[in-house]
Design a protein around this motif. Structure first.
Motif, PDB file in Angstrom:
ATOM      1  N   ASP A 463       0.834  -1.207   0.000  1.00 49.62           N
ATOM      2  CA  ASP A 463       0.000   0.000   0.000  1.00 49.62           C
ATOM      3  C   ASP A 463       0.868   1.255   0.000  1.00 49.62           C
ATOM      4  O   ASP A 463       2.101   1.203  -0.035  1.00 49.62           O
ATOM      5  CB  ASP A 463      -0.986  -0.022   1.174  1.00 49.62           C
ATOM      6  CG  ASP A 463      -0.322   0.206   2.531  1.00 49.62           C
ATOM      7  OD1 ASP A 463       0.890   0.506   2.575  1.00 49.62           O
ATOM      8  OD2 ASP A 463      -1.026   0.079   3.549  1.00 49.62           O
ATOM      9  N   GLU A 464       0.214   2.419   0.043  1.00 45.62           N
ATOM     10  CA  GLU A 464       0.930   3.692  -0.095  1.00 45.62           C
ATOM     11  C   GLU A 464       1.870   3.974   1.071  1.00 45.62           C
ATOM     12  O   GLU A 464       2.786   4.795   0.964  1.00 45.62           O
ATOM     13  CB  GLU A 464      -0.080   4.852  -0.235  1.00 45.62           C
ATOM     14  CG  GLU A 464      -0.990   5.078   0.964  1.00 45.62           C
ATOM     15  CD  GLU A 464      -2.225   4.172   0.949  1.00 45.62           C
ATOM     16  OE1 GLU A 464      -3.108   4.372   1.805  1.00 45.62           O
ATOM     17  OE2 GLU A 464      -2.288   3.271   0.086  1.00 45.62           O
ATOM     18  N   GLY A 466       3.762   1.608   2.421  1.00 48.11           N
ATOM     19  CA  GLY A 466       4.812   0.601   2.412  1.00 48.11           C
ATOM     20  C   GLY A 466       4.475  -0.652   3.183  1.00 48.11           C
ATOM     21  O   GLY A 466       5.340  -1.497   3.417  1.00 48.11           O
ATOM     22  N   HIS A 467       3.212  -0.807   3.581  1.00 42.61           N
ATOM     23  CA  HIS A 467       2.768  -2.011   4.283  1.00 42.61           C
ATOM     24  C   HIS A 467       2.321  -3.067   3.264  1.00 42.61           C
ATOM     25  O   HIS A 467       1.773  -2.730   2.209  1.00 42.61           O
ATOM     26  CB  HIS A 467       1.591  -1.702   5.204  1.00 42.61           C
ATOM     27  CG  HIS A 467       1.976  -0.966   6.448  1.00 42.61           C
ATOM     28  ND1 HIS A 467       1.495  -1.307   7.686  1.00 42.61           N
ATOM     29  CD2 HIS A 467       2.806   0.097   6.652  1.00 42.61           C
ATOM     30  CE1 HIS A 467       1.996  -0.495   8.603  1.00 42.61           C
ATOM     31  NE2 HIS A 467       2.795   0.373   7.986  1.00 42.61           N
ATOM     32  N   ILE A 468       2.544  -4.324   3.617  1.00 42.00           N
ATOM     33  CA  ILE A 468       2.045  -5.419   2.795  1.00 42.00           C
ATOM     34  C   ILE A 468       0.605  -5.730   3.186  1.00 42.00           C
ATOM     35  O   ILE A 468       0.292  -5.867   4.378  1.00 42.00           O
ATOM     36  CB  ILE A 468       2.900  -6.695   2.975  1.00 42.00           C
ATOM     37  CG1 ILE A 468       4.338  -6.437   2.530  1.00 42.00           C
ATOM     38  CG2 ILE A 468       2.300  -7.861   2.193  1.00 42.00           C
ATOM     39  CD1 ILE A 468       4.535  -6.286   1.047  1.00 42.00           C
ATOM     40  N   VAL A 469      -0.254  -5.806   2.203  1.00 38.31           N
ATOM     41  CA  VAL A 469      -1.632  -6.249   2.427  1.00 38.31           C
ATOM     42  C   VAL A 469      -1.740  -7.671   1.879  1.00 38.31           C
ATOM     43  O   VAL A 469      -1.593  -7.894   0.674  1.00 38.31           O
ATOM     44  CB  VAL A 469      -2.646  -5.325   1.730  1.00 38.31           C
ATOM     45  CG1 VAL A 469      -4.068  -5.844   1.932  1.00 38.31           C
ATOM     46  CG2 VAL A 469      -2.512  -3.901   2.266  1.00 38.31           C
ATOM     47  N   PHE A 470      -1.950  -8.638   2.774  1.00 39.80           N
ATOM     48  CA  PHE A 470      -2.102 -10.029   2.366  1.00 39.80           C
ATOM     49  C   PHE A 470      -3.566 -10.313   2.092  1.00 39.80           C
ATOM     50  O   PHE A 470      -4.437  -9.954   2.887  1.00 39.80           O
ATOM     51  CB  PHE A 470      -1.584 -10.965   3.468  1.00 39.80           C
ATOM     52  CG  PHE A 470      -1.993 -12.396   3.285  1.00 39.80           C
ATOM     53  CD1 PHE A 470      -1.408 -13.179   2.292  1.00 39.80           C
ATOM     54  CD2 PHE A 470      -2.985 -12.963   4.076  1.00 39.80           C
ATOM     55  CE1 PHE A 470      -1.787 -14.503   2.118  1.00 39.80           C
ATOM     56  CE2 PHE A 470      -3.368 -14.273   3.917  1.00 39.80           C
ATOM     57  CZ  PHE A 470      -2.769 -15.048   2.927  1.00 39.80           C
ATOM     58  N   LEU A 471      -3.842 -10.970   0.956  1.00 38.83           N
ATOM     59  CA  LEU A 471      -5.221 -11.271   0.589  1.00 38.83           C
ATOM     60  C   LEU A 471      -5.561 -12.745   0.820  1.00 38.83           C
ATOM     61  O   LEU A 471      -6.435 -13.071   1.608  1.00 38.83           O
ATOM     62  CB  LEU A 471      -5.465 -10.891  -0.875  1.00 38.83           C
ATOM     63  CG  LEU A 471      -5.278  -9.415  -1.215  1.00 38.83           C
ATOM     64  CD1 LEU A 471      -5.418  -9.175  -2.711  1.00 38.83           C
ATOM     65  CD2 LEU A 471      -6.281  -8.557  -0.436  1.00 38.83           C
ATOM     66  N   ASP A 472      -4.857 -13.638   0.132  1.00 39.78           N
ATOM     67  CA  ASP A 472      -5.144 -15.071   0.226  1.00 39.78           C
ATOM     68  C   ASP A 472      -4.128 -15.802  -0.643  1.00 39.78           C
ATOM     69  O   ASP A 472      -3.254 -15.172  -1.258  1.00 39.78           O
ATOM     70  CB  ASP A 472      -6.574 -15.374  -0.247  1.00 39.78           C
ATOM     71  CG  ASP A 472      -7.204 -16.559   0.488  1.00 39.78           C
ATOM     72  OD1 ASP A 472      -6.532 -17.610   0.591  1.00 39.78           O
ATOM     73  OD2 ASP A 472      -8.340 -16.426   0.957  1.00 39.78           O
ATOM     74  N   ARG A 473      -4.233 -17.108  -0.718  1.00 42.05           N
ATOM     75  CA  ARG A 473      -3.446 -17.839  -1.700  1.00 42.05           C
ATOM     76  C   ARG A 473      -3.913 -17.443  -3.098  1.00 42.05           C
ATOM     77  O   ARG A 473      -5.120 -17.254  -3.338  1.00 42.05           O
ATOM     78  CB  ARG A 473      -3.639 -19.350  -1.515  1.00 42.05           C
ATOM     79  CG  ARG A 473      -3.173 -19.909  -0.188  1.00 42.05           C
ATOM     80  CD  ARG A 473      -1.674 -19.898  -0.075  1.00 42.05           C
ATOM     81  NE  ARG A 473      -1.042 -20.831  -1.010  1.00 42.05           N
ATOM     82  CZ  ARG A 473       0.278 -20.891  -1.204  1.00 42.05           C
ATOM     83  NH1 ARG A 473       1.093 -20.058  -0.564  1.00 42.05           N
ATOM     84  NH2 ARG A 473       0.778 -21.767  -2.066  1.00 42.05           N
ATOM     85  N   VAL A 474      -2.977 -17.301  -4.021  1.00 42.88           N
ATOM     86  CA  VAL A 474      -3.331 -16.926  -5.395  1.00 42.88           C
ATOM     87  C   VAL A 474      -4.341 -17.910  -5.962  1.00 42.88           C
ATOM     88  O   VAL A 474      -5.345 -17.515  -6.586  1.00 42.88           O
ATOM     89  CB  VAL A 474      -2.073 -16.871  -6.287  1.00 42.88           C
ATOM     90  CG1 VAL A 474      -2.466 -16.678  -7.748  1.00 42.88           C
ATOM     91  CG2 VAL A 474      -1.140 -15.750  -5.835  1.00 42.88           C
TER      92      VAL A 474
END
Length: 646
Positions: A463-464, A466-474
């Protein structure tokens, strides 16, 4: 994205056995390294005890013919002997292989065969029986060492030997060859392979053994100690054994480097009460643990008297308001600042104490997406709970400092890590903690490791801030008919926040027409709810299909749907007639859903849901309330959620 890092605690040594020796020489009998509750009494073990136990066991293994590079299978619940065994194996230039205590004989056979194990160190009669059942199929397995003797007095298999007997053999070898252990420790190197950590097998494929050196393991521990320093006075209560990668970082690495105190509960069933007695300052659990604990609090409140329910409903919004402000990186106004201390005294302090969280200053959740509702609950209590991201193969990647925690992210990347996001959203990263490869599996290694870059298979973005946003397994992302993507973990975690839902599986059918959920009710809590309302039932299957229970579950689905985009809202749901079971391969040993497996197993049910049927006949084995087992024929209802479009 690239950041730099500096090594920590360099003076202590570059292998775990060297660091243990350093702590022994520095602290000796003057500082507690571990406590272990046995028969209701906390037993103390100093750094001298830790060191001497590892030394005697290591020498005892050598007396049994242990060779450098040998693998040692370790099976049991958390106990000092688990850790002694890992460090003793590594001191002998061997490789530890951790296995969860609830693994089946077939699973243990796979791990032993795949790792080419020569020795096994196990907890008790239950684990011994499993190994004896498969021993004839494991020609490389030479000795099974057990540390709990109960029930084993009359076992006479030549492969078996008691833990104390091995220690005695180690003492004799020390007399014959003094200094051998210390010499082996000193010749160890940071680049030596020290552990084989198996993946959970979430994708449906067999678990794979990730090879790690001290250097790759140390990287994960160093990252977290720089994120949140640990001190000698800190108390830690490990929840899972170091078969879990996070426990390798924390309970092995961070513990040795910081010389903090590990506290082992008497057993899994006493974990919460024993943790409350200790009052740990550092806690790290999988997301399921935190969600289950939050749901338990809600269930208690629902069953409490009128005054307690009123106090909870009156005061929790104050905590939520303050937590929401902090999550938005804003300061609460004076009004809420004045109200919060009152809410803390009246409610939050006692809640934290009941959960063993009174002294908590470092709190981590990892392994899966944590429900935003659970996150908000803990931050309302002023707990600095933060989400971490890492993996068995790739090592630790992210973590936020306390002043930058946000519920929707897993934090910024650690210093010394390079990160790329692929076109399909896959998180790819490179850092000192990346594994060497899968044991005896070059093909699968080549699929995830390229020029030091680890291809995680997880989907996310930066994100803006610099944090990682985890969603799910691809591979688990759901593409809906309208073109939107849905991360099922995010919806499932919200459903599990309910005190009445133990597990959930979100799916969208073969064409992504609409989302549905297969619900696993919490048998104990729903049973109590049914009892108060005089809803009669005799087993799980019968209770799950009661109309009143379907209506109870629907309330939570309505709550979830309000927070979802219109195209992602759950349109149908089913209360499954049984719990998901790791023994039936529906879940991993860390309780993650094996989606490919359950999709095949419940294919007919899925077809019924998306074939506009309202019920499905099934035949199932059930356990009655008195413990009897039986087979029943029943019907699973498929319910629609009113007001949700297709």
């Amino acid at each position: 994205m690239t950041t730099e890092r500096e090594p920590a605690f360099r003076e202590k040594g570059d292998t775990w056995p060297k660091i243990l020796k350093y702590n022994y020489e520095k602290y000796g009998d003057n500082h507690v390294a571990m406590r272990y509750k046995r028969f209701g009494i906390w037993q103390r073990y100093t750094w001298k005890d830790y060191f001497l136990n590892v030394k005697r066991l290591a020498l005892g293994l050598l007396s049994l013919g242990f060779e450098p590079g040998d693998k040692v299978l370790i099976i049991g619940d958390n106990a000092p002997q688990w850790y002694y065994t890992e460090l003793a194996t590594q001191a002998n230039h061997g490789v530890s292989v951790g296995v969860y205590s609830d693994s089946t004989p077939l699973e243990i056979k796979y791990f032993a065969e795949n790792s080419e194990t020569r020795f096994a160190v196990v907890q008790d009669q239950e684990q011994v029986d499993k190994l004896l059942e498969i021993n004839q199929e494991l020609p490389l397995l030479e000795k099974v060492i057990y540390w709990n003797y109960k029930g084993l007095a009359h076992y006479d298999d030549p492969a078996l030997i008691g833990y104390q007997q091995v220690l005695q053999q180690g003492e004799r070898l020390e007399e014959e060859r003094p200094g051998l252990f210390e010499q082996n420790v000193e010749t160890g190197s940071a680049d030596d392979i020290c552990a084989l950590v198996y993946t959970s097998g979430t994708t449906g494929a067999a678990p794979k053994g990730a090879l790690h050196t001290y250097k790759t393991m140390r990287a994960g521990a160093d990252y977290h100690l720089r994120l949140d320093p640990w001190y000698e006075s800190d108390n830690v209560v490990p929840h899972l054994p170091p078969a879990w990668m996070a426990e390798q970082w924390f309970s092995i690495g961070c513990h040795l480097l910081s010389a903090s105190v590990l506290n082992f509960a008497e057993g899994p069933e006493t974990q919460q009460q024993d943790a409350r007695e200790i009052g740990p300052s550092i806690l790290y659990h999988g997301a399921r643990f935190w969600e289950d604990q939050a749901a338990m609090v809600q269930a208690r409140i629902l069953g409490a008297d009128t005054l307690k329910r009123f106090a909870f409903r009156l005061l929790m919004p104050i905590g939520h308001k303050v937590a929401d402000s902090k999550n938005r990186n804003q300061k609460p106004n004076l009004f809420w600042k004045l109200l919060y201390p009152l809410a803390h005294i009246a409610l939050f302090r006692s809640l934290k104490d009941s959960l063993g969280l009174s002294n908590a200053r470092v709190c981590y959740t990892t392994g899966a997406t944590l429900s935003p509702d659970a996150f908000r609950f803990y931050h309302a209590l002023n707990l600095p709970l933060k989400s971490l991201y890492g993996s068995t193969e790739g090592g630790a990647l992210t973590g936020a400092r306390n002043d930058e925690i946000r519920s929707e992210t897993v934090g910024p990347v650690h210093a010394g890590t390079e990160v790329r996001i692929a076109d399909n959203g896959e998180i790819i990263y490179r850092q000192p903690g990346v594994f060497l490869g899968y044991y005896k599996d070059q093909e699968n290694t080549a699929e995830v490791l390229n020029d030091g870059w680890f291809y995680s298979g997880d989907c996310g973005f930066v994100d803006e801030d610099g944090h990682i946003v985890f969603l799910d397994r691809v591979e688990d992302l759901i593409e809906l008919a309208n073109g939107d993507k849905l991360a099922p973990q995010s919806v499932e975690s919200r459903l599990r926040f309910s005190p009445y839902i133990k597990d959930a599986w979100v799916l969208a059918g073969p064409d992504g027409a609409y989302t549905s959920s297969i619900i696993i009710i919490d048998y104990e809590r729903v049973g109590r709810w049914a009892g108060r309302r005089r809803v009669a039932y005799s087993n799980f299957a019968e209770l799950s299909q009661k109309p009143e229970v379907y209506e109870l579950v629907k309330r939570d689905i309505d709550r979830i749907n309000e927070a979802l985009p219109p195209g992602a809202r759950l349109k149908k749901y089913v209360n499954l007639h049984k719990e998901f079971d790791p023994d039936e391969a529906e879940l991993t040993r860390t309780r993650k859903l094996r989606r490919a497996f359950v999709e095949e197993r419940y294919r007919e049910l899925i077809h019924a849901i998306y074939g506009d049927k309202t019920e499905v006949p099934i035949e199932a084995q059930v356990r009655y309330r008195d413990g009897r087992m039986g087979t029943i024929k029943t019907t699973i209802s498929i319910k629609s959620v009113e007001g949700v479009g297709g």
